[in-house]
Design a protein around this motif. Structure first.
Motif, PDB file in Angstrom:
ATOM      1  N   GLN A   1       0.822  -1.210   0.000  1.00 27.80           N
ATOM      2  CA  GLN A   1       0.000   0.000   0.000  1.00 27.80           C
ATOM      3  C   GLN A   1       0.857   1.262   0.000  1.00 27.80           C
ATOM      4  N   ARG A   2       2.006   1.199   0.664  1.00 25.21           N
ATOM      5  CA  ARG A   2       2.882   2.373   0.710  1.00 25.21           C
ATOM      6  C   ARG A   2       3.524   2.662  -0.649  1.00 25.21           C
TER       7      ARG A   2
ATOM      8  N   GLU B   1       2.419   1.559  -3.697  1.00 29.63           N
ATOM      9  CA  GLU B   1       1.509   1.406  -4.836  1.00 29.63           C
ATOM     10  C   GLU B   1       1.541   2.628  -5.750  1.00 29.63           C
ATOM     11  N   HIS B   2       1.418   3.804  -5.207  1.00 27.67           N
ATOM     12  CA  HIS B   2       1.381   5.011  -6.019  1.00 27.67           C
ATOM     13  C   HIS B   2       2.678   5.200  -6.809  1.00 27.67           C
ATOM     14  N   ALA B   3       3.819   4.971  -6.175  1.00 29.17           N
ATOM     15  CA  ALA B   3       5.112   5.162  -6.859  1.00 29.17           C
ATOM     16  C   ALA B   3       5.295   4.159  -7.986  1.00 29.17           C
TER      17      ALA B   3
ATOM     18  N   ILE C   1       2.909   2.570  -9.799  1.00 23.14           N
ATOM     19  CA  ILE C   1       2.018   2.900 -10.909  1.00 23.14           C
ATOM     20  C   ILE C   1       2.543   4.109 -11.682  1.00 23.14           C
ATOM     21  N   LYS C   2       3.104   5.072 -10.998  1.00 23.28           N
ATOM     22  CA  LYS C   2       3.656   6.247 -11.660  1.00 23.28           C
ATOM     23  C   LYS C   2       4.800   5.876 -12.591  1.00 23.28           C
ATOM     24  N   GLU C   3       5.709   4.997 -12.120  1.00 31.33           N
ATOM     25  CA  GLU C   3       6.851   4.589 -12.948  1.00 31.33           C
ATOM     26  C   GLU C   3       6.402   3.727 -14.120  1.00 31.33           C
TER      27      GLU C   3
ATOM     28  N   ASN D   1       3.594   3.922 -15.729  1.00 27.30           N
ATOM     29  CA  ASN D   1       3.012   4.834 -16.716  1.00 27.30           C
ATOM     30  C   ASN D   1       4.097   5.572 -17.492  1.00 27.30           C
TER      31      ASN D   1
END
Length: 545
Positions: free
Chosen positions: A111-112, A114-116, A118-120, A122
């Motif tokens: 969860q920590r 996840e955002h990073a 998905i950003k990479e 993309n």
């Protein structure tokens, strides 16, 4: 006495010397002092001789019989033994034990990040840094080398020329046809089809693996796309023949014969096409200078039967001075070459003797040239005529590269094709416009062949009448060849070229001297650079502007 070794010392009583005994002194004083006297002797027996004589055995100088026996040093028993150790029960139990996972901690970690993540992802998806890049594990080679010079001396003795070359489906066998493309007695001159397996140990470049005698000059060859032993040939007589190179005796398995459907002029190109009705079969396409484009199917009795056909007639190409001598609409236009689009199997380009290239379609339904006696009516396939060469077109080649997207604006690499002819020029065309994107003057003599590289969108090769093979890399120069290879010492023309689609570094070229050279290309001509497809598209767009 004599004492032998080991004998006890013998003791003897010696006679007293004169004057040493008082009695003797008194005896000598009287009369008879000298008198004869015999003293008893001492006898000593030898114990050594008697002991030895008791131990003596009979001896002889001849040895007794020696016993011999043969024994093999090689053991006659064998036993297999495995070197893998057996897994102990304790180890098995250790593996079977359930791994303890901290699922709560793992979920918190995912969860920590996840955002990073998905950003990479993309960013990578939108990046073009590795467009067109392919990993190549082969050794780098910066020079173009001639690997083989193949010939058939009997054909050379008859001054026959190499009219066509073709690689088989495995890429290991090269076939060439012998005939004549210049003046000669076409009607009586026999020719040959020869094959060499370049992977065979002990390859003899002047001794083909197979030689097929053909009663008419063979002008073109094409190996079957999936069956390595089948090769088709077009003859000067207008016939088509298919040979099975695995058969040493009577290798011809299919032929058209001379019928009302057969070409009435020489056949200059043959191609294998997939059969839409039979997945495991292929059809054979032929083009001739009688203006016909014919598609043949295999029959069980060894015949090639006409399945469908097309014809190029004069009214389908622009009016020009060379057509004014014939009645409009009645003259067939000689077809010299053909190439199918790699992205639309219904589209093909033909080159004709009048110097034009024509875009054609197999879906055309317009009748052409009604022929009495023909088993199949012919159709007129031409849709668009391109700006002509100054002489007959000898070769056309469609680009094998295209994008999967259908939203590309023209000119796309999938719409490009090359042509060459007797004017010594190479034209790069888009199928969507009549004028060439560019025209290169390569030779003062004819250009007999041009073909795209199967692995690089910006590379193509051309064969000249001056005896050279020109290699172009449009990424480096659009005005002159990157490398020009001298095929022979003399200036005899190079008539045919073909890239090897399996071993992509090999290029075969046949010439008028009767030799086939197999060139090994450098890595510069076989390794696609990043964004090379885009480069070709941009180059075509610039030329249009």
């Amino acid at each position: 006495t004599t004492r032998f070794p080991g004998e006890p010392e013998a003791r003897a009583v010696a006679a007293p010397r004169a004057g040493s005994d008082p009695r003797a002194r008194g005896a000598r004083s009287g009369p008879g002092m000298f008198a004869d006297r015999t003293a008893p002797g001492a006898d000593v027996q030898s114990l050594w001789r008697s002991a030895r004589s008791g131990r003596c055995e009979a001896k002889t100088s001849q040895t007794v019989t020696i016993s011999t026996a043969e024994a093999a040093a090689q053991s006659h028993t064998a036993q297999d033994a495995a070197v893998q150790t057996e897994q102990s029960q304790d180890v098995v139990q250790d593996f079977q034990q359930e791994v303890q996972v901290d699922y709560t901690g793992l979920l918190s970690f995912l969860q920590r990040v996840e955002h990073a993540v998905i950003k990479e992802l993309n960013k990578n998806w939108k990046s073009h840094a590795f467009d067109g890049f392919e990993v190549n594990w082969t050794d780098q080679d910066e020079t173009v080398l001639c690997l083989h010079t193949l010939s058939y001396p009997e054909a050379q003795d008859q001054n026959l020329q190499v009219t066509s070359v073709s690689w088989n489906a495995t890429g290991s066998v090269i076939a060439c046809s012998y005939g004549r493309l210049d003046d000669g007695d076409w009607s009586t001159e026999k020719s040959y089809v020869c094959t060499w397996n370049l992977d065979r140990r002990g390859l003899n470049p002047q001794h083909p693996d197979l030689v097929v005698d053909v009663p008419s000059s063979v002008l073109c060859l094409a190996f079957h796309p999936s069956q390595p032993s089948l090769v088709a040939g077009g003859l000067f007589s207008g016939e088509l023949v298919v040979w099975d190179t695995s058969r040493r005796e009577d290798p011809a398995i299919w032929r058209t014969g001379m019928t009302d459907d057969t070409h009435t002029d020489p056949v200059y190109q043959v191609n294998w096409l997939p059969d839409s009705k039979h997945r495991n079969h292929a059809q054979l396409l032929s083009v001739g200078t009688d203006g016909k484009i014919l598609v043949w199917r295999e029959e069980r009795d060894g015949r090639l039967a006409l399945a469908e056909g097309f014809a190029i007639v004069a009214q389908q190409i622009p009016r020009s001075t060379w057509l004014k001598k014939v009645a409009w609409g009645e003259a067939a236009v000689g077809v010299t070459s053909l190439s199918f689009s790699h992205f639309d199997p219904s589209v093909f380009v033909v080159g004709v003797e009048g110097g034009y290239c024509l875009r054609c379609s197999t879906l055309a339904q317009t009748p052409a040239l009604p022929r009495p006696g023909g088993s199949v009516p012919l159709r007129a396939p031409a849709e668009l005529a391109f700006s002509p060469h100054a002489g007959p077109v000898y070769a056309v080649s469609c680009s094998p590269f295209h994008r999967q997207s259908c939203f590309l604006l023209p000119p796309s690499p999938r719409n490009l094709f090359l042509s060459c002819g007797t004017d010594g020029q190479v034209h790069l065309h888009s199928m969507l416009q009549t004028q060439p994107l560019f025209a290169l003057q390569l030779s003062k003599r004819y250009l007999f062949c041009v073909c795209w590289s199967p692995v690089r969108p910006l590379v193509f090769a051309a064969a000249s009448g001056e005896g050279e093979v020109h290699l172009f890399d449009l990424a480096k120069n659009t005005q002159k060849p990157t490398v020009s290879l001298k095929q022979a010492l003399s200036d005899c023309p190079v008539y045919c070229l073909e890239f090897n689609t399996k071993h992509t570094r090999l290029l075969a070229a046949g010439d008028a001297a009767g030799t086939v050279k197999v060139w090994q290309l450098s890595s510069d001509f076989t390794e696609q650079g990043p964004r090379e497809m885009n480069h070709l598209e941009e180059l075509a767009s610039e030329m249009m502007d």
